[in-house]
Design a protein around this motif. Sequence first.
Motif, PDB file in Angstrom:
ATOM      1  N   GLY A 203       0.775  -1.240   0.000  1.00 63.11           N
ATOM      2  CA  GLY A 203       0.000   0.000   0.000  1.00 63.11           C
ATOM      3  C   GLY A 203       0.799   1.278   0.000  1.00 63.11           C
ATOM      4  O   GLY A 203       0.230   2.359   0.205  1.00 63.11           O
ATOM      5  N   TYR A 204       2.093   1.200  -0.273  1.00 57.40           N
ATOM      6  CA  TYR A 204       2.917   2.399  -0.358  1.00 57.40           C
ATOM      7  C   TYR A 204       3.050   2.840  -1.817  1.00 57.40           C
ATOM      8  O   TYR A 204       2.628   2.129  -2.740  1.00 57.40           O
ATOM      9  CB  TYR A 204       4.289   2.145   0.273  1.00 57.40           C
ATOM     10  CG  TYR A 204       4.204   1.774   1.732  1.00 57.40           C
ATOM     11  CD1 TYR A 204       3.857   2.714   2.694  1.00 57.40           C
ATOM     12  CD2 TYR A 204       4.445   0.461   2.153  1.00 57.40           C
ATOM     13  CE1 TYR A 204       3.756   2.370   4.034  1.00 57.40           C
ATOM     14  CE2 TYR A 204       4.351   0.110   3.496  1.00 57.40           C
ATOM     15  CZ  TYR A 204       4.006   1.071   4.428  1.00 57.40           C
ATOM     16  OH  TYR A 204       3.896   0.729   5.754  1.00 57.40           O
ATOM     17  N   ARG A 205       3.649   4.002  -2.031  1.00 55.46           N
ATOM     18  CA  ARG A 205       3.724   4.580  -3.367  1.00 55.46           C
ATOM     19  C   ARG A 205       5.171   4.813  -3.772  1.00 55.46           C
ATOM     20  O   ARG A 205       6.004   5.194  -2.947  1.00 55.46           O
ATOM     21  CB  ARG A 205       2.949   5.902  -3.437  1.00 55.46           C
ATOM     22  CG  ARG A 205       1.476   5.773  -3.112  1.00 55.46           C
ATOM     23  CD  ARG A 205       0.790   7.125  -3.008  1.00 55.46           C
ATOM     24  NE  ARG A 205       0.769   7.815  -4.281  1.00 55.46           N
ATOM     25  CZ  ARG A 205       1.320   9.007  -4.520  1.00 55.46           C
ATOM     26  NH1 ARG A 205       1.966   9.628  -3.545  1.00 55.46           N
ATOM     27  NH2 ARG A 205       1.237   9.563  -5.703  1.00 55.46           N
ATOM     28  N   ASN A 206       5.439   4.603  -5.049  1.00 57.71           N
ATOM     29  CA  ASN A 206       6.725   4.938  -5.652  1.00 57.71           C
ATOM     30  C   ASN A 206       6.472   6.048  -6.667  1.00 57.71           C
ATOM     31  O   ASN A 206       5.522   5.964  -7.454  1.00 57.71           O
ATOM     32  CB  ASN A 206       7.320   3.720  -6.348  1.00 57.71           C
ATOM     33  CG  ASN A 206       7.373   2.513  -5.432  1.00 57.71           C
ATOM     34  OD1 ASN A 206       7.965   2.567  -4.362  1.00 57.71           O
ATOM     35  ND2 ASN A 206       6.752   1.411  -5.846  1.00 57.71           N
ATOM     36  N   VAL A 207       7.303   7.072  -6.655  1.00 56.68           N
ATOM     37  CA  VAL A 207       7.049   8.229  -7.510  1.00 56.68           C
ATOM     38  C   VAL A 207       8.312   8.626  -8.268  1.00 56.68           C
ATOM     39  O   VAL A 207       9.428   8.231  -7.917  1.00 56.68           O
ATOM     40  CB  VAL A 207       6.539   9.438  -6.684  1.00 56.68           C
ATOM     41  CG1 VAL A 207       5.231   9.097  -5.982  1.00 56.68           C
ATOM     42  CG2 VAL A 207       7.580   9.898  -5.681  1.00 56.68           C
ATOM     43  N   TYR A 208       8.091   9.404  -9.298  1.00 55.04           N
ATOM     44  CA  TYR A 208       9.173   9.892 -10.154  1.00 55.04           C
ATOM     45  C   TYR A 208       9.350  11.387  -9.943  1.00 55.04           C
ATOM     46  O   TYR A 208       8.380  12.149  -9.909  1.00 55.04           O
ATOM     47  CB  TYR A 208       8.828   9.594 -11.612  1.00 55.04           C
ATOM     48  CG  TYR A 208       9.616  10.374 -12.629  1.00 55.04           C
ATOM     49  CD1 TYR A 208      10.990  10.191 -12.780  1.00 55.04           C
ATOM     50  CD2 TYR A 208       8.985  11.300 -13.460  1.00 55.04           C
ATOM     51  CE1 TYR A 208      11.704  10.905 -13.719  1.00 55.04           C
ATOM     52  CE2 TYR A 208       9.694  12.011 -14.414  1.00 55.04           C
ATOM     53  CZ  TYR A 208      11.056  11.812 -14.538  1.00 55.04           C
ATOM     54  OH  TYR A 208      11.760  12.517 -15.474  1.00 55.04           O
ATOM     55  N   CYS A 209      10.612  11.809  -9.760  1.00 58.00           N
ATOM     56  CA  CYS A 209      10.928  13.226  -9.556  1.00 58.00           C
ATOM     57  C   CYS A 209      11.799  13.710 -10.714  1.00 58.00           C
ATOM     58  O   CYS A 209      12.999  13.406 -10.762  1.00 58.00           O
ATOM     59  CB  CYS A 209      11.659  13.419  -8.229  1.00 58.00           C
ATOM     60  SG  CYS A 209      12.204  15.119  -7.929  1.00 58.00           S
ATOM     61  N   PRO A 210      11.232  14.461 -11.665  1.00 55.18           N
ATOM     62  CA  PRO A 210      12.000  14.880 -12.840  1.00 55.18           C
ATOM     63  C   PRO A 210      13.085  15.900 -12.555  1.00 55.18           C
ATOM     64  O   PRO A 210      13.992  16.088 -13.381  1.00 55.18           O
ATOM     65  CB  PRO A 210      10.918  15.469 -13.759  1.00 55.18           C
ATOM     66  CG  PRO A 210       9.847  15.932 -12.829  1.00 55.18           C
ATOM     67  CD  PRO A 210       9.837  14.938 -11.704  1.00 55.18           C
ATOM     68  N   THR A 211      13.028  16.568 -11.396  1.00 54.29           N
ATOM     69  CA  THR A 211      14.032  17.586 -11.081  1.00 54.29           C
ATOM     70  C   THR A 211      15.246  17.011 -10.355  1.00 54.29           C
ATOM     71  O   THR A 211      16.214  17.727 -10.120  1.00 54.29           O
ATOM     72  CB  THR A 211      13.404  18.703 -10.230  1.00 54.29           C
ATOM     73  OG1 THR A 211      12.725  18.126  -9.112  1.00 54.29           O
ATOM     74  CG2 THR A 211      12.397  19.511 -11.060  1.00 54.29           C
TER      75      THR A 211
END
Length: 332
Positions: A203-211
């Motif tokens: 139930g956790y999230r993985n995200v993308y950071c373009p900066t």
Amino acid sequence: MKASVIIPNLNGAGWLRDSIESIWAQTEQDFELIVVDNGSTDESLAIARSYTEGPYRDRYTLIENPENTGFSHAVNQGIAIARGEYMALFNNDAFAEPTWLAELLRTADADPRIFAVSSLMLRYYEPELADDAGDYMTLLGFACKRGDGLRASRYTRPCRIFSACGGAALYRKSILDKIGVFDELFFAYYEDVDLSWRANNFGYRNVYCPTARCRHICGATTGAVRYNPFKSIQSGRNSILLPYKNQPLPMLIVNFLPMTLGYLLKVAMFRHRGFGSDYAKGFAEARAALPKVVKPRPGWRALPCYLWCEASMIAGVFRYLVYRVQRALKIT
């Protein structure tokens, strides 16, 4: 301490110093650096030792392994002694922009449910092109690099992703303590997707950071820019372990046919490139390793998480097909 940056190294004499210097040059300075050397026989071990003296010695630790224990084991060694709130993994052939760590931390701090934050990795020799903008999983049973070889300008928006690429990613230590660290059955390749998939299931999230940007010499350590015997064996092996470990039995049954098709396509592709026997050897290793796999058990409350993963893998098939057309037409 805010972060622990962990760099696994194996015979990286040509690039390790520049990689380390890019970390010391970060605008965010509340971190320690841990280098784990995996039995290097070149000058990179001397380079790593040189930082035990000097201005950064109080924030620097070197672990020396007598032999190559694999990416997962080396990273876990670093995590075991790390003092940071976050673990930042960084390849020895990657070079961070000065705000790389600060941008990763800013993104992670925005939401306590975020487990991993993936960077925008740019090709070292073609920095206008992306090397990796987060990874995605397909229903065909294999994982893919998002944006590989496409214009980096396509990937300027933050978003949720299936998996963070462990070559330049941030992980929340408190969640690692709950779901476990890298699975050492995955000697190299797909171990980061396995960890992110586990986080998705819980139930956790993985995200993308373009900066959060860095440049990357793809495959410098393994010599596998695209394919070689080592990568072919690991790909064959871990592409079996990955879905088997992270899908409950009903999902494995539902997805059996598309995964079988995916493996047949991969077999044909590796044979076409001259590595069919190596890929088959990976399958044989997978059969031997399956009894050792420990499947995560997040419980019945994970049903919405499983459904999200299933939908993401279905979307991943279409993403992969579009990508193959783009590459065939030489569209960047």
